[in-house]
Design an enzyme around this catalytic site. Structure first.
Site, PDB file in Angstrom:
ATOM      1  N   ARG A  21      -5.026  14.081 -28.686  1.00 28.40           N
ATOM      2  CA  ARG A  21      -4.117  14.836 -29.567  1.00 28.40           C
ATOM      3  C   ARG A  21      -4.913  15.384 -30.723  1.00 28.40           C
ATOM      4  O   ARG A  21      -5.462  14.634 -31.523  1.00 28.40           O
ATOM      5  CB  ARG A  21      -3.002  13.927 -30.094  1.00 28.40           C
ATOM      6  CG  ARG A  21      -2.045  14.621 -31.066  1.00 28.40           C
ATOM      7  CD  ARG A  21      -0.950  13.657 -31.520  1.00 28.40           C
ATOM      8  NE  ARG A  21       0.028  14.315 -32.365  1.00 28.40           N
ATOM      9  CZ  ARG A  21      -0.067  14.375 -33.713  1.00 28.40           C
ATOM     10  NH1 ARG A  21      -1.100  13.816 -34.343  1.00 28.40           N
ATOM     11  NH2 ARG A  21       0.863  14.995 -34.415  1.00 28.40           N
ATOM     12  N   SER A  24       8.853  13.782 -25.678  1.00 29.23           N
ATOM     13  CA  SER A  24       9.338  13.122 -26.896  1.00 29.23           C
ATOM     14  C   SER A  24      10.844  13.268 -26.969  1.00 29.23           C
ATOM     15  O   SER A  24      11.363  14.371 -26.732  1.00 29.23           O
ATOM     16  CB  SER A  24       8.751  13.781 -28.146  1.00 29.23           C
ATOM     17  OG  SER A  24       7.363  13.732 -28.148  1.00 29.23           O
ATOM     18  N   LYS A  26       1.854  11.200 -38.927  1.00 29.82           N
ATOM     19  CA  LYS A  26       2.327  12.535 -38.547  1.00 29.82           C
ATOM     20  C   LYS A  26       3.278  13.000 -39.633  1.00 29.82           C
ATOM     21  O   LYS A  26       4.313  12.359 -39.869  1.00 29.82           O
ATOM     22  CB  LYS A  26       3.040  12.515 -37.201  1.00 29.82           C
ATOM     23  CG  LYS A  26       3.597  13.875 -36.779  1.00 29.82           C
ATOM     24  CD  LYS A  26       4.336  13.804 -35.462  1.00 29.82           C
ATOM     25  CE  LYS A  26       5.035  15.129 -35.153  1.00 29.82           C
ATOM     26  NZ  LYS A  26       5.832  15.056 -33.912  1.00 29.82           N
TER      27      LYS A  26
HETATM   28  C1  LIG Z   1       3.432   9.312 -26.378  1.00 30.81           C
HETATM   29  C2  LIG Z   1       3.793  10.346 -27.386  1.00 30.81           C
HETATM   30  N1  LIG Z   1       5.047  10.358 -27.894  1.00 30.81           N
HETATM   31  C3  LIG Z   1       5.378  11.304 -28.808  1.00 30.81           C
HETATM   32  C4  LIG Z   1       4.457  12.240 -29.227  1.00 30.81           C
HETATM   33  C5  LIG Z   1       4.844  13.329 -30.202  1.00 30.81           C
HETATM   34  O1  LIG Z   1       4.806  14.546 -29.520  1.00 30.81           O
HETATM   35  P1  LIG Z   1       5.422  15.844 -30.223  1.00 30.81           P
HETATM   36  O2  LIG Z   1       6.848  15.588 -30.554  1.00 30.81           O
HETATM   37  O3  LIG Z   1       5.150  17.006 -29.363  1.00 30.81           O
HETATM   38  O4  LIG Z   1       4.602  15.972 -31.568  1.00 30.81           O
HETATM   39  P2  LIG Z   1       3.017  16.219 -31.684  1.00 30.81           P
HETATM   40  O5  LIG Z   1       2.349  14.935 -31.231  1.00 30.81           O
HETATM   41  O6  LIG Z   1       2.674  17.362 -30.777  1.00 30.81           O
HETATM   42  O7  LIG Z   1       2.793  16.517 -33.137  1.00 30.81           O
HETATM   43  C6  LIG Z   1       3.184  12.209 -28.666  1.00 30.81           C
HETATM   44  N2  LIG Z   1       2.251  13.119 -29.033  1.00 30.81           N
HETATM   45  N3  LIG Z   1       2.856  11.255 -27.756  1.00 30.81           N
HETATM   46  C1  LIG Z   2       1.854  11.459 -32.759  1.00 31.22           C
HETATM   47  C2  LIG Z   2       3.152  10.998 -33.313  1.00 31.22           C
HETATM   48  N1  LIG Z   2       4.342  11.576 -32.960  1.00 31.22           N
HETATM   49  C3  LIG Z   2       5.358  11.034 -33.572  1.00 31.22           C
HETATM   50  C4  LIG Z   2       6.738  11.532 -33.404  1.00 31.22           C
HETATM   51  O1  LIG Z   2       7.651  10.921 -33.985  1.00 31.22           O
HETATM   52  O2  LIG Z   2       6.880  12.560 -32.701  1.00 31.22           O
HETATM   53  S1  LIG Z   2       4.920   9.774 -34.622  1.00 31.22           S
HETATM   54  C5  LIG Z   2       3.283   9.985 -34.229  1.00 31.22           C
HETATM   55  C6  LIG Z   2       2.190   9.226 -34.897  1.00 31.22           C
HETATM   56  C7  LIG Z   2       2.164   7.773 -34.578  1.00 31.22           C
HETATM   57  O3  LIG Z   2       1.071   7.209 -35.277  1.00 31.22           O
HETATM   58  P1  LIG Z   2       1.033   5.696 -35.737  1.00 31.22           P
HETATM   59  O4  LIG Z   2       0.920   4.874 -34.468  1.00 31.22           O
HETATM   60  O5  LIG Z   2      -0.199   5.616 -36.571  1.00 31.22           O
HETATM   61  O6  LIG Z   2       2.298   5.432 -36.497  1.00 31.22           O
END
Ligand SMILES: Cc1ncc(COP(=O)(O)OP(=O)(O)O)c(N)n1
Ligand SMILES: Cc1nc(C(=O)O)sc1CCOP(=O)(O)O
Ligand SMILES: [Mg+2]
Length: 213
Positions: free
Chosen positions: A37, A106, A135
């Protein structure tokens, strides 16, 4: 497909380690899946990182998922792509992807989860389950009750992401998650491999204790 522990790489909090280095250490600790990512790299640089992680995950028998970018996932021979609610629609991705390609989605509600599964999602991820600093636009967590409701409503693997670590992974599994996706708990750790091992042990204990799959 086992998704017990799904590690999302992030160089911004990876203590100077590259995506490939983070992936290699996470796979060494037993990560079941690695997601690349990165919203900052050029397409060429993202593809180069994807090829490196493909090699690492193939050698370590872990799944390789690319976030957002179906084109990069296909070009690198990844196992799948993860799509959010504002990314390429699942239907469009499925039309392009080869048979057996994993598409994760998601979700933030039972309705979104049911819609994703009806559209052919291979897994859904409650995003976020808890609030997170990793995020910016994640919003506050939907919580364990929504996670349990999604688990009861769909037949595909249900993951949770957002604010998950050793302190709360047991309750996430107990609430019904088939696995967890993490960033900072692993890639922010000084010893990535040890962090993965610790989380994997806690997940296994929670599944054994709760009679979960
Ligand atoms: C395993 C997993 N779950 C949720 C996310 C979040 O994806 P998304 O809503 O497209 O947001 P971004 O990661 O693209 O900012 C994820 N990446 N992986
Ligand atoms: C990549 C991502 N997506 C989210 C969502 O809610 O869509 S939260 C997230 C970050 C998760 O990081 P951590 O394990 O450090 O909390
Ligand atoms: Mg996305």
């Amino acid at each position: 497909m086992a998704y017990d522990l799904y590690v999302v790489t992030d160089e911004a909090i990876g203590r100077g380690r590259t995506h490939a280095e983070l992936a290699r250490s996470a796979v060494a600790g037993g990560a079941d899946a690695i997601q690349l990512r990165d919203k900052t790299l050029s397409c060429r640089d993202l593809l180069a990182a994807a090829h490196e992680i493909r090699a690492v995950t193939s050698a370590g028998d872990a799944l390789f998922i690319v976030n957002d970018r179906l084109d990069v996932a296909l070009a690198a021979g990844a196992d799948g792509v993860h799509l959010g609610q504002s990314d390429l629609p699942l239907e469009s991705a499925r039309r392009i992807a080869p048979p057996g390609f994993i598409i994760g989605v998601s979700v933030g509600s039972v309705e979104e989860a049911a819609f994703a599964v009806a559209g052919g999602a291979d897994y859904v991820a409650l995003s976020p389950v808890f609030s997170t600093g990793s995020k910016e636009d994640a919003g506050s967590g939907y919580g364990l009750a929504v996670l349990a409701a999604i688990r009861s409503a769909v037949s595909v693997p249900v993951l949770a992401i957002g604010g998950i670590g050793c302190h709360n992974v047991g309750e996430v599994i107990a609430a019904g998650a088939d696995g967890v996706a993490v960033i900072s708990a692993v890639v922010g750790a000084s010893d990535v491999t040890a962090a993965v091992c610790g989380l994997k042990s806690l997940i296994a204990a929670a599944k054994e204790g709760g009679g979960r799959r």
